[in-house]
Design a protein around this motif. Sequence first.
Motif, PDB file in Angstrom:
ATOM      1  N   PRO A  21      36.526 -19.901   2.868  1.00  0.00           N
ATOM      2  CA  PRO A  21      36.499 -21.212   2.635  1.00  0.00           C
ATOM      3  C   PRO A  21      36.097 -21.692   0.985  1.00  0.00           C
ATOM      4  O   PRO A  21      35.380 -20.796   0.488  1.00  0.00           O
ATOM      5  N   GLU A  22      36.735 -22.726   0.535  1.00  0.00           N
ATOM      6  CA  GLU A  22      36.627 -23.068  -0.840  1.00  0.00           C
ATOM      7  C   GLU A  22      35.353 -24.289  -0.827  1.00  0.00           C
ATOM      8  O   GLU A  22      35.508 -25.178   0.134  1.00  0.00           O
ATOM      9  N   PRO A  23      34.670 -24.098  -1.754  1.00  0.00           N
ATOM     10  CA  PRO A  23      33.262 -25.165  -1.731  1.00  0.00           C
ATOM     11  C   PRO A  23      33.930 -26.379  -2.209  1.00  0.00           C
ATOM     12  O   PRO A  23      34.731 -26.437  -3.226  1.00  0.00           O
ATOM     13  N   GLY A  24      33.578 -27.631  -1.440  1.00  0.00           N
ATOM     14  CA  GLY A  24      33.914 -28.876  -2.169  1.00  0.00           C
ATOM     15  C   GLY A  24      33.060 -29.318  -3.036  1.00  0.00           C
ATOM     16  O   GLY A  24      32.068 -28.505  -3.541  1.00  0.00           O
ATOM     17  N   ASP A  25      33.206 -30.738  -3.518  1.00  0.00           N
ATOM     18  CA  ASP A  25      32.019 -31.521  -4.387  1.00  0.00           C
ATOM     19  C   ASP A  25      30.556 -31.105  -3.914  1.00  0.00           C
ATOM     20  O   ASP A  25      30.656 -31.503  -2.913  1.00  0.00           O
ATOM     21  N   GLY A  26      29.771 -30.602  -4.841  1.00  0.00           N
ATOM     22  CA  GLY A  26      28.477 -30.319  -4.328  1.00  0.00           C
ATOM     23  C   GLY A  26      28.347 -29.476  -3.366  1.00  0.00           C
ATOM     24  O   GLY A  26      27.098 -29.099  -2.866  1.00  0.00           O
ATOM     25  N   GLU A  27      29.269 -28.657  -3.272  1.00  0.00           N
ATOM     26  CA  GLU A  27      29.103 -27.518  -2.301  1.00  0.00           C
ATOM     27  C   GLU A  27      28.770 -26.244  -2.825  1.00  0.00           C
ATOM     28  O   GLU A  27      29.232 -25.940  -4.040  1.00  0.00           O
ATOM     29  N   ILE A  28      28.268 -25.127  -2.116  1.00  0.00           N
ATOM     30  CA  ILE A  28      28.542 -23.687  -2.473  1.00  0.00           C
ATOM     31  C   ILE A  28      29.009 -22.824  -1.330  1.00  0.00           C
ATOM     32  O   ILE A  28      28.816 -23.342  -0.191  1.00  0.00           O
ATOM     33  N   ARG A  29      29.605 -21.781  -1.666  1.00  0.00           N
ATOM     34  CA  ARG A  29      30.027 -20.796  -0.740  1.00  0.00           C
ATOM     35  C   ARG A  29      29.021 -19.944  -0.721  1.00  0.00           C
ATOM     36  O   ARG A  29      28.544 -19.132  -1.889  1.00  0.00           O
ATOM     37  N   VAL A  30      28.790 -19.317   0.372  1.00  0.00           N
ATOM     38  CA  VAL A  30      27.606 -18.127   0.605  1.00  0.00           C
ATOM     39  C   VAL A  30      28.198 -17.152   1.339  1.00  0.00           C
ATOM     40  O   VAL A  30      28.947 -17.358   2.405  1.00  0.00           O
ATOM     41  N   ARG A  31      28.103 -15.894   0.588  1.00  0.00           N
ATOM     42  CA  ARG A  31      28.620 -14.665   1.358  1.00  0.00           C
ATOM     43  C   ARG A  31      27.306 -14.171   2.109  1.00  0.00           C
ATOM     44  O   ARG A  31      26.296 -14.055   1.976  1.00  0.00           O
ATOM     45  N   VAL A  32      27.711 -14.551   3.552  1.00  0.00           N
ATOM     46  CA  VAL A  32      26.671 -14.206   4.567  1.00  0.00           C
ATOM     47  C   VAL A  32      26.021 -12.784   4.893  1.00  0.00           C
ATOM     48  O   VAL A  32      26.790 -11.971   4.823  1.00  0.00           O
ATOM     49  N   SER A  33      24.649 -12.696   4.541  1.00  0.00           N
ATOM     50  CA  SER A  33      24.139 -11.424   4.890  1.00  0.00           C
ATOM     51  C   SER A  33      23.489 -11.224   6.239  1.00  0.00           C
ATOM     52  O   SER A  33      23.571 -10.220   6.478  1.00  0.00           O
ATOM     53  N   ALA A  34      22.956 -12.350   6.808  1.00  0.00           N
ATOM     54  CA  ALA A  34      22.442 -12.203   8.108  1.00  0.00           C
ATOM     55  C   ALA A  34      22.591 -13.591   8.616  1.00  0.00           C
ATOM     56  O   ALA A  34      22.513 -14.657   7.946  1.00  0.00           O
ATOM     57  N   CYS A  35      22.666 -13.874  10.068  1.00  0.00           N
ATOM     58  CA  CYS A  35      22.791 -15.225  10.405  1.00  0.00           C
ATOM     59  C   CYS A  35      22.152 -14.982  11.865  1.00  0.00           C
ATOM     60  O   CYS A  35      22.438 -14.155  12.881  1.00  0.00           O
ATOM     61  N   GLY A  36      20.996 -15.868  12.045  1.00  0.00           N
ATOM     62  CA  GLY A  36      20.357 -15.694  13.389  1.00  0.00           C
ATOM     63  C   GLY A  36      21.119 -16.141  14.759  1.00  0.00           C
ATOM     64  O   GLY A  36      21.978 -17.416  14.353  1.00  0.00           O
ATOM     65  N   VAL A  37      20.727 -15.932  15.643  1.00  0.00           N
ATOM     66  CA  VAL A  37      21.352 -16.287  17.134  1.00  0.00           C
ATOM     67  C   VAL A  37      20.347 -17.369  17.661  1.00  0.00           C
ATOM     68  O   VAL A  37      19.305 -16.773  18.299  1.00  0.00           O
ATOM     69  N   CYS A  38      20.580 -18.626  17.617  1.00  0.00           N
ATOM     70  CA  CYS A  38      19.614 -19.594  18.229  1.00  0.00           C
ATOM     71  C   CYS A  38      19.898 -20.082  19.465  1.00  0.00           C
ATOM     72  O   CYS A  38      21.176 -19.817  19.909  1.00  0.00           O
ATOM     73  N   ARG A  39      19.082 -20.330  20.169  1.00  0.00           N
ATOM     74  CA  ARG A  39      19.501 -21.199  21.619  1.00  0.00           C
ATOM     75  C   ARG A  39      20.407 -22.206  21.562  1.00  0.00           C
ATOM     76  O   ARG A  39      21.224 -22.448  22.213  1.00  0.00           O
ATOM     77  N   THR A  40      20.367 -22.866  20.402  1.00  0.00           N
ATOM     78  CA  THR A  40      21.220 -24.325  20.267  1.00  0.00           C
ATOM     79  C   THR A  40      22.652 -23.570  20.198  1.00  0.00           C
ATOM     80  O   THR A  40      23.488 -24.261  20.751  1.00  0.00           O
ATOM     81  N   ASP A  41      22.645 -22.471  19.377  1.00  0.00           N
ATOM     82  CA  ASP A  41      24.280 -21.917  19.423  1.00  0.00           C
ATOM     83  C   ASP A  41      24.545 -21.483  21.042  1.00  0.00           C
ATOM     84  O   ASP A  41      25.759 -21.749  21.469  1.00  0.00           O
ATOM     85  N   LEU A  42      23.746 -21.124  21.705  1.00  0.00           N
ATOM     86  CA  LEU A  42      24.039 -21.055  23.277  1.00  0.00           C
ATOM     87  C   LEU A  42      24.447 -22.314  23.938  1.00  0.00           C
ATOM     88  O   LEU A  42      25.116 -22.319  24.618  1.00  0.00           O
ATOM     89  N   HIS A  43      23.585 -23.356  23.568  1.00  0.00           N
ATOM     90  CA  HIS A  43      24.061 -24.502  24.283  1.00  0.00           C
ATOM     91  C   HIS A  43      25.473 -25.157  23.892  1.00  0.00           C
ATOM     92  O   HIS A  43      26.219 -25.778  24.595  1.00  0.00           O
TER      93      HIS A  43
END
Length: 329
Positions: A21-43
């Motif tokens: 993905p390309e960052p838009g105005d005021g955005e940053i692009r993040v290289r993901v090192s870790a992402c938690g698995v939240c119950r909201t993701d399950l919902h």
Amino acid sequence: MHAMVLPGPRTPLRFEQRTDPEPGDGEIRVRVSACGVCRTDLHVTEGDLPPHQSGVTPGHEVVGEVAAVGEGDTAGFEPGDRAGAAWLRSTDNTCKFCRRDAENLCPASRYTGWDADGGYAEYMTVPAAYAHRLPPGYTNEELAPLLCAGIIGYRALQRAELPDHGRLGIYGFGGSAHLATQVALARGATVHVLTRGEQAKQLARELGAASVGDADGMPPEPLDAAILFAPVGDLVLPAMAALDRGGTLSIAGIHLTDIPPLNYEKHLFQERQLRSVTSNTRGDAREFLGFAAEHKLAVTVHPYPLDAADQALRDLKAGRFDGAAVLVP
């Protein structure tokens, strides 16, 4: 890049190759090192919270490194900086709620992994104004759950209005609860945990809970405050019945099954309160992450490879682990 994509509600996630993905105005692009698995993701994946974007990539407890910055104000982030992305992605900054420091109630709010692609991927973008500076002294995997489980647990604790050295009940003991418990204990509270699963009960004991019992049981003493983390409406009744006069039950989840009828005298009289929690403000995040910088929290994590996201979600639903699952690309 590789990403886990949700083709539709109640369908397995699909491991896909996508363009970075390309960052838009005021955005940053993040290289993901870790992402938690939240119950909201399950919902989101199960359709309790139908996705707002077709083919969305879930994930909103994201830790990574800034890989690129867009045009405009990027809040001082530069390539190579460590950054976090959380559930709240943007607000309008103009409505009456934003103007009174209640941006979590903004009707135009948008959310990571629901309205826009999240962190179950190798790269993602986030508005820099809603990205977070991260406390030192933690691994990437330990930081990930702090960005939703930790922040929401902190807000739920604030909403519960626990008095100094008060008695707190915790209903359900997963990623968010085990962090909120440590905040409460650091503030001098007595914590009683009521939950299912022997692993969760053992973790509660290790962290210093004064008592540990079954989710639908009663604590050994009346509670000044309680937090319901389990998305089970049936537990509202025993939690309200356990409150002392003037006590408050805070419901931490974004989704809850139906609540059975309350009995006014048994559950609400004597100024007991029932309060919901809706997302969080950036101020909540700064306060909690500041607390985490000053108090080394014990973050229990279980790493999974990115392409095992479905298994992590199934294990979360079944209660097969204590603490939090974390995807590592």
